[in-house]
Design an enzyme around this catalytic site. Structure first.
Site, PDB file in Angstrom:
ATOM      1  N   GLN A 198       1.068  -1.406   0.088  1.00  0.00           N
ATOM      2  CA  GLN A 198       0.018   0.181   0.036  1.00  0.00           C
ATOM      3  C   GLN A 198       0.667   1.336   0.008  1.00  0.00           C
ATOM      4  O   GLN A 198       1.215   1.750   1.237  1.00  0.00           O
ATOM      5  CB  GLN A 198      -0.888  -0.041   1.168  1.00  0.00           C
ATOM      6  CG  GLN A 198      -1.744  -1.269   1.502  1.00  0.00           C
ATOM      7  CD  GLN A 198      -2.754  -1.333   0.219  1.00  0.00           C
ATOM      8  OE1 GLN A 198      -3.769  -0.755   0.178  1.00  0.00           O
ATOM      9  NE2 GLN A 198      -2.418  -2.298  -0.512  1.00  0.00           N
ATOM     10  N   ALA A 239     -11.813   2.210   4.449  1.00  0.00           N
ATOM     11  CA  ALA A 239     -10.805   1.629   3.930  1.00  0.00           C
ATOM     12  C   ALA A 239     -10.068   2.529   2.943  1.00  0.00           C
ATOM     13  O   ALA A 239     -10.298   3.407   2.441  1.00  0.00           O
ATOM     14  CB  ALA A 239     -11.649   0.527   3.090  1.00  0.00           C
ATOM     15  N   HIS A 240      -8.974   1.849   2.010  1.00  0.00           N
ATOM     16  CA  HIS A 240      -8.229   2.462   1.147  1.00  0.00           C
ATOM     17  C   HIS A 240      -8.615   2.770  -0.113  1.00  0.00           C
ATOM     18  O   HIS A 240      -9.764   2.291  -0.642  1.00  0.00           O
ATOM     19  CB  HIS A 240      -6.950   1.089   0.698  1.00  0.00           C
ATOM     20  CG  HIS A 240      -7.421   0.197  -0.042  1.00  0.00           C
ATOM     21  ND1 HIS A 240      -6.695  -0.980  -0.334  1.00  0.00           N
ATOM     22  CD2 HIS A 240      -8.853  -0.286  -0.455  1.00  0.00           C
ATOM     23  CE1 HIS A 240      -7.509  -1.946  -0.639  1.00  0.00           C
ATOM     24  NE2 HIS A 240      -8.677  -1.595  -0.752  1.00  0.00           N
ATOM     25  N   ASN A 241      -8.280   4.082  -0.373  1.00  0.00           N
ATOM     26  CA  ASN A 241      -8.852   4.696  -1.508  1.00  0.00           C
ATOM     27  C   ASN A 241      -9.964   5.460  -1.522  1.00  0.00           C
ATOM     28  O   ASN A 241     -10.957   5.713  -2.550  1.00  0.00           O
ATOM     29  CB  ASN A 241      -8.484   4.357  -2.885  1.00  0.00           C
ATOM     30  CG  ASN A 241      -7.168   3.882  -3.195  1.00  0.00           C
ATOM     31  OD1 ASN A 241      -6.469   2.819  -2.829  1.00  0.00           O
ATOM     32  ND2 ASN A 241      -6.475   4.697  -3.956  1.00  0.00           N
ATOM     33  N   SER A 259     -12.203   2.117  -2.108  1.00  0.00           N
ATOM     34  CA  SER A 259     -12.482   2.843  -3.298  1.00  0.00           C
ATOM     35  C   SER A 259     -13.965   3.357  -3.348  1.00  0.00           C
ATOM     36  O   SER A 259     -14.454   3.505  -4.494  1.00  0.00           O
ATOM     37  CB  SER A 259     -12.185   2.099  -4.501  1.00  0.00           C
ATOM     38  OG  SER A 259     -10.870   1.617  -4.457  1.00  0.00           O
TER      39      SER A 259
END
Length: 346
Positions: A198, A239-241, A259
């Site tokens: 990441q 969460a990521h993005n 995302s």
């Protein structure tokens, strides 16, 4: 510090009903009022307390009509809760601000600290960190290398801000918040799961508030972004993005998968869960414990799992509670129908 009803009314543009010279020096809930305290009434459920409260001044909405005598001085405003928030902000800002670097803090020689910064004992500030003016970093906080923090921000104890992340001006990070831990990225393989590095960051824009033990994961690539003025409660997973729009509020224990983009001025209830790779439009309301499996158009109000219009949801809830009774009726009707069929055959 003491304020008169006249001073308070002038500041919040309210109308005084009672003694304009009445003074207060503290705040109290209306049901726990004491002499010298300021209280407020905005929820009709608490109306009975206004006739018995010992508070000296009470903020009320302009449409409030007293049914009997009230001992307290009233200040009528457009929105009592909003006016209280303004007064609490003034009260909070009047407190002395912590300053100075504690001798037990670790600060890298390459870090740059602005004016009037506070760093508490056992805080860690890594290489090439930049901290703006008047920012407060409380004990046992970890600030990783290359992190940039703006002016007038508050980082409470035991917060972890991983490397390269960005914190804006006037942000508040409560105890236990984790900013920039790895996103949950793993690729299935024959021998198990291979971790996907990441390499992105987290960006918190200005005036963002993050609750205790809330986790905001760094992006796989690019950035996980919390836009200006967003407020996140405790125990939330971002969460990521993900991208959270300006002035959006999210209640405790909500979780948003990777995302997903959430628009501006949205309200997300506690324990709501949003799947990944969807878009939530501006000014969307999502009820508590909702499961959101797909994108939502701007201005929509939804609740339930899967989500639906609130009116349909509450109608369905009534039916759901009657399902055992309805099943029994259905069995009885089916039995009668079969008996009628047998009679017709004869």
């Amino acid at each position: 510090m003491e304020f008169s009803a006249k001073q308070i009314a002038t500041f919040i543009q309210g109308e005084i009903i009672g003694d304009e010279n009445a003074t207060v020096h503290t705040f109290a809930k209306i049901e726990e009022g004491i002499p010298g305290a300021l209280s407020f009434l905005s929820n009709p459920k608490y109306t009975p307390y206004i006739y018995t409260t010992e508070s000296t001044i009470v903020l009320v909405n302009k449409d409030f009509v007293a049914e009997k005598e009230i001992k307290a001085t009233l200040i009528k405003v457009d929105n009592a809760y909003e006016s209280l928030a303004k007064l609490l902000t003034v009260y909070e800002s009047s407190k002395p601000q912590k300053q100075g670097i504690d001798s037990l803090a670790y600060i890298s020689s390459s870090a740059q600290l602005g004016e009037n910064v506070y760093v508490g004992p056992f805080a860690y500030i890594g290489e090439n960190v930049v901290v703006g003016d008047n920012t407060q970093i409380y004990p046992h906080t970890y600030i990783g290398e290359n992190v940039k923090i703006g002016n007038n921000s508050i980082i409470y104890p035991n917060v972890s801000v991983y490397y390269d992340c960005r914190i804006g001006n006037e942000c508040v990070l409560h105890s236990g918040a984790v900013i920039g831990a790895d996103g949950f990225g793993f690729a299935p393989a024959a021998e198990g799961y291979n971790k996907i590095p990441q390499i992105g960051i987290v960006i918190l824009e200005d005036k963002v508030e993050i609750g205790s033990n809330t986790c905001i994961d760094r992006a796989t690539m690019g950035a996980t972004i919390i836009h200006t003025g967003a407020k996140l409660d405790n125990l939330i997973q971002i969460a990521h993005n993900d991208e959270i729009g300006s002035h959006t509020v999210i209640a405790a224990q909500a979780g948003i998968a990777g995302s997903t983009k959430v628009g501006e001025w949205c309200m997300i209830g506690g324990q709501a869960g949003l799947t990944g790779h969807i878009t939530i439009g501006d000014k969307v309301g999502i009820g508590a414990q909702s499961g959101v499996p797909s994108s939502v158009k701007p201005g929509t109000q939804i609740i339930g799992t899967p989500t639906m219009d609130p009116k349909i949801f509450f109608k369905s809830s009534v039916i759901f509670r009657r399902l055992p009774e309805m099943q029994s009726e259905l069995k009885s009707l089916r039995k009668e129908l079969n008996e009628l069929k047998e009679q017709l055959k004869k």
